[in-house]
Write an enzyme that holds these catalytic residues in place. Structure first.
Site, PDB file in Angstrom:
ATOM      1  N   LYS A  14     -29.993 -84.099 -14.774  1.00  0.00           N
ATOM      2  CA  LYS A  14     -29.223 -85.261 -14.060  1.00  0.00           C
ATOM      3  C   LYS A  14     -28.588 -84.809 -12.738  1.00  0.00           C
ATOM      4  O   LYS A  14     -28.744 -85.584 -11.683  1.00  0.00           O
ATOM      5  CB  LYS A  14     -28.354 -86.138 -14.988  1.00  0.00           C
ATOM      6  CG  LYS A  14     -29.230 -86.615 -16.153  1.00  0.00           C
ATOM      7  CD  LYS A  14     -28.223 -87.265 -17.200  1.00  0.00           C
ATOM      8  CE  LYS A  14     -28.935 -87.773 -18.330  1.00  0.00           C
ATOM      9  NZ  LYS A  14     -28.292 -88.356 -19.378  1.00  0.00           N
ATOM     10  N   GLU A  28     -34.004 -95.063 -11.450  1.00  0.00           N
ATOM     11  CA  GLU A  28     -32.460 -95.451 -11.560  1.00  0.00           C
ATOM     12  C   GLU A  28     -31.927 -94.759 -13.025  1.00  0.00           C
ATOM     13  O   GLU A  28     -30.924 -94.132 -12.964  1.00  0.00           O
ATOM     14  CB  GLU A  28     -32.332 -96.723 -11.598  1.00  0.00           C
ATOM     15  CG  GLU A  28     -30.620 -97.131 -11.610  1.00  0.00           C
ATOM     16  CD  GLU A  28     -30.017 -96.546 -10.390  1.00  0.00           C
ATOM     17  OE1 GLU A  28     -29.042 -95.781 -10.752  1.00  0.00           O
ATOM     18  OE2 GLU A  28     -30.189 -96.886  -9.324  1.00  0.00           O
ATOM     19  N   GLY A  31     -28.334 -95.054 -24.830  1.00  0.00           N
ATOM     20  CA  GLY A  31     -28.557 -96.241 -25.791  1.00  0.00           C
ATOM     21  C   GLY A  31     -29.965 -96.978 -25.421  1.00  0.00           C
ATOM     22  O   GLY A  31     -30.206 -96.977 -24.027  1.00  0.00           O
TER      23      GLY A  31
END
Length: 815
Positions: free
Chosen positions: A682, A606, A797
């Site tokens: 991606k 994921e 992050g």
């Protein structure tokens, strides 16, 4: 009257024998007792070894005899006051001299008969019982010693003699009727034939001795004292969550002891079962513990399964062929052959077609059995009516046991489903007509996994244990471990998931602990670990073979991505934030997905797109529900979005990129983010998950970086080039201002084509107000035509990426 039996560990040394004496003296205050004792721990093995060496003309048997002598003399000296030792020491030495004489004979003759072996093995119990009886007399004068050989009479089947109960019961009752001692000490295991030849009752026979005496005397209870708190729901050495069983029926206890529950010797139950004499298994070292009470009754507490047990070192032999169909006597011939070779059949299953019959025996009997069976059926084999027997070694039988299992539907399905989910291959299945057990034969390397998985399913309130093998403990990895540590208790109590980190590795060090790594101090543990070695890491994961194993890749390393296939083939799940595997060649991507299904090993990624955002999961659900994706528009790099949101007249491009690295938004090599390759990977993954076939080379990459920046070979030179080409970046910013637009690095897929690149986004576009490190994805599908499905949120992050990885782990736990 009660009969107490103490095993080898209970009488291992003087210290343990003192505990035994305390128990006996305490119980003797209320009841008359018969105390049956085993040999001192390991002495029977030493006697066996000495006999073998003597028969092989190896003089080191004398050293073993000396070791046995010292062991017993040391115990006696510690238990008996010095003033009373002399005659007792002499007696011990006489027994040892007798033993040595017999062994000398074996040495001279170079042989060891079964009869002689029984005589040699009897010395262990003779020595221990004599010492314990004399030690007991120091505190209880009204105690005595009786040689079991004078009471228990057998045939001459040396090694495992059959008891003549008629004679034995008469002799036993006559002796105890005439004896008024409060406690009588007897040696276990040994007996005597009707013609006064030493025999033994088989390994574990001390339990049997105690049961024989208890049955003959109609004792009120038989107590078996050992080194564990009774029978357990599984072997506690293999299944750490195993629980003691408070009460159990005779039949259940027999099934468990047959299937390897070593607390109780299988024949023990028969003499007391006929008289309905309860058996109480107790722990010598924790005498206050409840133990296990065996009787006609069994409290089930709603669980029909009482225990899970297993037998190691099993061989399956299969006899099959058309010549067996409809031919009477084939099974009879097979079992006659095995009986003639004194081979015990542990497991039987036969096809209803009569085409084959399968038996389970010990590995040690396999070669003899194979030769004997093939010889017995040699005519049919020569005529191709029956195939030579098929032999499969190094297997194990596992069994679910429970008296009440017959009244519950679906237990076998639940058992086999549980094993199947952990890819434990079942070689054969058997279920008795009594339905007290369901047995399955599996590979011995899967025993630990199988027992723990079944125990978890049947005894642990469906708590699922997940075993993690983590590679990569940088910024994201640290946050991931921190989150596991923080949420461990919550997951166990609320989601019934027990997450354990079994291995950690960085580029320098790695550490494994199959009892789970202590996460309070994991950094020091890892720093003191062994040198990191990817191949050794894979080998150790395979060797541990733990249930619900998950390899967690928190790197951006291509070499690590290349080993996913090897984990999946071992039925080890893979959770990864590393995009390289899913963005590699399409055939490799499809192969990994296929292996995941084939080996029932989850493959979740994921965080490959959008860090912790549920982007990939959403696409999967769209496709699974029958929707079709036609167009994707997305800002998929939180790093680049942070950079272009902060790049302005007051902050140079160089400074903003530096700051993004400091805050952990970029990869260690910032070119991966700024080159657009990361975004290309991606969008490629989203395209593939949407059901399209595409390669990375098919995606147009409109780079905004000067070629000289891309050609640098290290970070220092790269950052210098950003300063050098500052005017280039200032020009892009100025153009955006002139167009009243904002800079966004956008990925697009439309009409089967894809591209990534920097775009000038006008104020009326959904991407315009995308702040900070956020990602946004627009899906245009059959169902979402005019207004796209929009997913938006933090896309970079360490903490959010770690939470995405953690969510994938939990997803596996909830399956």
């Amino acid at each position: 009257m009660k009969v107490l039996k103490f095993g080898g560990t209970s009488v291992a040394n003087a210290k343990n024998i003192k505990l035994v004496l305390d128990i006996v003296l305490n119980k003797a205050k209320k009841d008359r007792l018969v105390v049956v004792v085993s040999a001192l721990s390991k002495v029977t093995d030493l006697l066996q070894l000495a006999a073998s060496k003597a028969a092989a003309n190896d003089e080191t048997y004398k050293d073993i005899v000396a070791e046995i002598e010292k062991k017993h003399l040391d115990a006696l000296k510690e238990l008996i006051p010095v003033s009373e030792q002399s005659s007792l020491l002499s007696h011990i030495k006489r027994i040892i001299n007798h033993l040595e004489t017999i062994l000398d004979g074996c040495f001279l003759l170079g042989e060891l008969s079964a009869r002689t072996s029984d005589t040699i093995l009897s010395f262990g119990e003779l020595l221990s019982s004599y010492i314990i009886a004399e030690a007991l007399k120091q505190n209880l004068k009204n105690s005595s010693y009786k040689d079991s050989r004078e009471l228990i009479k057998t045939n001459n089947n040396y090694g495992k003699a059959a008891v003549n109960f008629e004679v034995t019961n008469l002799l036993t009752t006559a002796f105890f009727s005439a004896n008024d001692s409060q406690v009588v000490v007897m040696p276990g295991f040994i007996a005597c034939s009707l013609d006064d030849i030493n025999t033994t009752l088989g390994r574990g026979g001390s339990d049997y001795t105690a049961a024989i005496i208890a049955g003959a005397l109609n004792a009120t209870e038989l107590e078996i004292w050992t080194d564990v708190n009774g029978m357990f729901t599984a072997n506690p050495k293999i299944v750490k969550q195993a629980q003691p069983i408070a009460t159990i029926s005779y039949q259940e206890a027999m099934e468990l002891s047959h299937f390897g529950a070593k607390v109780l010797y299988p024949p023990t139950i028969q003499p007391v079962l006929r008289k309905n004499i309860p058996i109480h298994i107790k722990n010598t070292f924790e005498p206050e513990a409840e133990g296990t009470y065996i009787s006609n009754e069994s409290a089930h507490n709603g669980n029909p399964v009482r225990g899970i047990s297993h037998i190691d070192n099993i061989t399956l032999i299969t006899l099959e062929g058309p010549g067996m169909i409809g031919v009477t006597g084939s099974s009879k011939r097979l079992f006659e052959v095995l009986s003639q070779e004194s081979i015990n059949v542990i497991f039987i299953t036969q096809a209803s077609s009569e085409h084959s019959i399968c038996i389970g025996i010990l590995n040690s009997d396999a070669d003899v059995a194979e030769n004997a069976i093939n010889k017995a059926f040699e005519i049919e084999i020569a005529q191709n009516k029956i195939d030579p027997c098929i032999v499969e070694k190094n297997l194990c039988i596992i069994a679910l046991v429970g008296e009440n299992m017959k009244n519950h539907q679906g237990l076998s399905g639940r058992m086999f489903s549980t094993l199947g989910k952990n890819n434990v291959n079942i070689r054969a299945i058997a279920q008795g007509a009594s339905e007290r057990n369901i047995s399955a034969v599996i590979n011995e390397r899967d025993v630990k996994k199988a027992l723990n998985t079944l125990h978890e399913n049947f005894f642990e309130e469906n708590t699922k244990q997940l075993n993690l093998f983590v590679m990569g403990v940088g910024n994201v990895g640290e946050k991931f471990i921190e989150q596991i540590h923080q949420q461990k208790k919550f997951l166990k109590e609320n989601l019934k998931i027990n997450v354990r980190v079994i291995a950690l590795s960085n580029s320098r060090k790695m550490h494994f602990d199959d009892d789970a790594i202590d996460l309070d101090n994991w950094q020091n543990t890892l720093e003191n670990g062994e040198t990191a070695d990817k191949e050794l890491f894979i080998e150790k994961v395979a060797a541990l073979n733990l249930r619900n194993s998950i390899f967690v890749d928190i790197t951006a390393n291509a070499d690590v991505a290349a080993i996913y296939e090897r984990f999946l083939k071992q039925s080890v799940g893979v959770v990864t934030c590393n995009k390289i595997a899913c963005a590699s060649a399409y055939d490799n991507y499809k192969n990994l997905k296929k292996l995941s299904r084939q080996y029932n090993a989850p493959f979740l990624f994921e965080t490959n797109v959008g860090a912790g955002l549920p982007i990939i999961d959403t696409v999967k659900n769209l496709i699974a529900s029958g929707d079709k994706v036609h167009k994707i528009q997305a800002v998929l790099s939180g790093s680049l979005n942070f950079i272009f949101n902060n790049f302005d007249e007051n902050n140079s491009f160089h400074d903003v990129v530096k700051e993004a690295g400091v805050q952990g938004f970029t990869e260690p090599d910032p070119k991966i983010d700024l080159s657009g390759i990361d975004v290309a990977r991606k969008i490629l993954i989203l395209i593939r998950e949407s059901g399209y076939k595409m390669e990375i080379e098919d995606i147009e990459n409109k780079s905004f970086l000067p070629a000289a920046c891309m050609e640098t070979t290290n970070n220092e030179d790269f950052f210098k080039s950003l300063i050098e080409y500052n005017s280039h970046f200032e020009g892009i910013l100025a153009e955006a201002k002139a167009k009243d637009s904002r800079l966004k690095f956008v990925a697009e897929f439309v009409d089967g084509k894809a591209n990534v690149g920097l775009q000038f986004i006008p104020k009326d576009h959904p991407f315009y107000n995308l702040e900070g490190k956020d990602n946004i994805v627009l899906f245009y599908t059959d169902r979402y035509v005019d207004q796209p499905l929009l997913i938006k949120g933090a896309g970079a992050g360490a903490a959010v990426t770690a939470s995405g990885i953690f969510a994938d782990v939990i997803r596996i736990g909830n399956v």
